[in-house]
Design an enzyme around this catalytic site. Structure first.
Site, mmCIF file in Angstrom:
data_model
loop_
_atom_site.group_PDB
_atom_site.id
_atom_site.type_symbol
_atom_site.label_atom_id
_atom_site.label_comp_id
_atom_site.label_asym_id
_atom_site.label_seq_id
_atom_site.Cartn_x
_atom_site.Cartn_y
_atom_site.Cartn_z
ATOM 1 C CG LEU A 94 -14.263 84.837 71.888
ATOM 2 C CD1 LEU A 94 -12.874 85.365 71.554
ATOM 3 C CD2 LEU A 94 -15.331 85.702 71.236
ATOM 4 N NE ARG A 115 -9.215 83.979 68.179
ATOM 5 C CZ ARG A 115 -9.813 83.419 69.244
ATOM 6 N NH1 ARG A 115 -9.132 83.229 70.347
ATOM 7 N NH2 ARG A 115 -11.080 83.075 69.185
ATOM 8 C CG HIS A 134 -5.095 78.488 69.763
ATOM 9 N ND1 HIS A 134 -5.954 78.459 70.846
ATOM 10 C CD2 HIS A 134 -4.905 79.801 69.475
ATOM 11 C CE1 HIS A 134 -6.266 79.697 71.193
ATOM 12 N NE2 HIS A 134 -5.645 80.536 70.378
ATOM 13 C CB CYS A 149 -5.842 75.914 76.276
ATOM 14 S SG CYS A 149 -7.375 75.032 76.083
#
Length: 258
Positions: A19, A133, A163, A248
């Site tokens: 994504l 999110r 994020h 991440c």
């Protein structure tokens, strides 16, 4: 002794389909991505970290970004409920990994959503990004899980990046660093240091003043070197095409006790 243990998950065959939300899609080279991932994992091990591979989730293109599947505070692992429905199957193998390490396990339940990339721990303060999110119910459940353990949970807005940790991370002394155009409100952090490059805002604390950083942020690395830190640079360019960063690609567990 406290631990230096990191969960990692190798990139799967559908990585290039991952994504993208805030950037334009660019072609991803899976073979190069695998080499970059292996170098990243090697850098962790070279600096004293044990790594555990979470079982593959090959049908999930974004599974390599394992940090989004679980958040750990002290010895409690909070399994997330990712905001993108296609990512929710990633969580099952993360559960198995943290259970095998002896963590107490909690989980975010519907209708709440939480991505681990939205959670920044600075000592006992846990910043949580409310954005695309992660929602308010997910934050409420995180508070319920971590505040009894001594956490102070602070919700902050995230609107310019995927994020919270796409915008900011923190140095060992607790100073939050970020690239100002991508930070909603730097004043929310008691100490904020601007860095000159987007990827310079992302550091993983390796211990002893060493900072794992993307090789694409040389000016930021120079700035942090001048402050007495030791940047350890890794090329993660293929993952940056999917809005990924050094944080991440692993889950760092520092407070497991043997």
């Amino acid at each position: 002794m406290s631990s230096r243990h990191a969960l990692i998950r190798r990139p799967g065959p559908r990585l290039a389909e991952g994504l993208v939300t805030h950037i334009d899609r660019r072609p991803v080279d899976p073979a190069l991505a695998l080499r970059q991932w292996e170098a990243y994992a090697g850098a962790l091990r070279d600096h004293g970290w044990r790594t555990t591979e979470v079982a593959p989730a090959d049908d999930c293109p974004d599974a390599v970004f394992v940090e989004d599947a679980v958040v750990v505070f002290r010895n409690v692992a909070l399994l997330t409920r990712p905001g993108a429905g296609s990512r929710r199957p990633e969580v099952a193998a993360a559960r198995a990994a943290v259970e095998a390490l002896g963590c107490s396990v909690n989980e975010i339940r519907a209708p709440g959503t939480l991505d681990g990339g939205d959670v920044l721990k600075v000592g006992d303060t846990v910043y949580v990004g409310r954005g695309g999110r992660t929602d308010g119910e997910g934050i409420r459940q995180l508070r319920a899980a971590f505040e009894p353990l001594g956490a102070r949970v602070v919700a902050v807005p995230v609107s310019r990046v995927l994020h919270l940790k796409s915008a900011v991370t923190a140095l060992p002394d607790g100073t939050v660093i970020g690239y100002p155009p991508l930070v909603d409100d730097p004043a929310l952090f008691p100490r904020f240091l601007p860095v000159p490059e987007e990827s310079g805002a992302h550091v993983v604390l390796l211990g002893g003043g060493r900072l794992l950083m993307a090789a694409g942020a040389p000016k930021s690395a120079e700035l942090l070197t001048g402050l007495g830190y030791q940047p350890v640079l890794v090329d993660i360019g293929e993952f940056e095409k999917l809005e990924g960063c050094v944080t991440c690609l692993s889950v760092r567990l520092r407070e497991l006790y043997a």
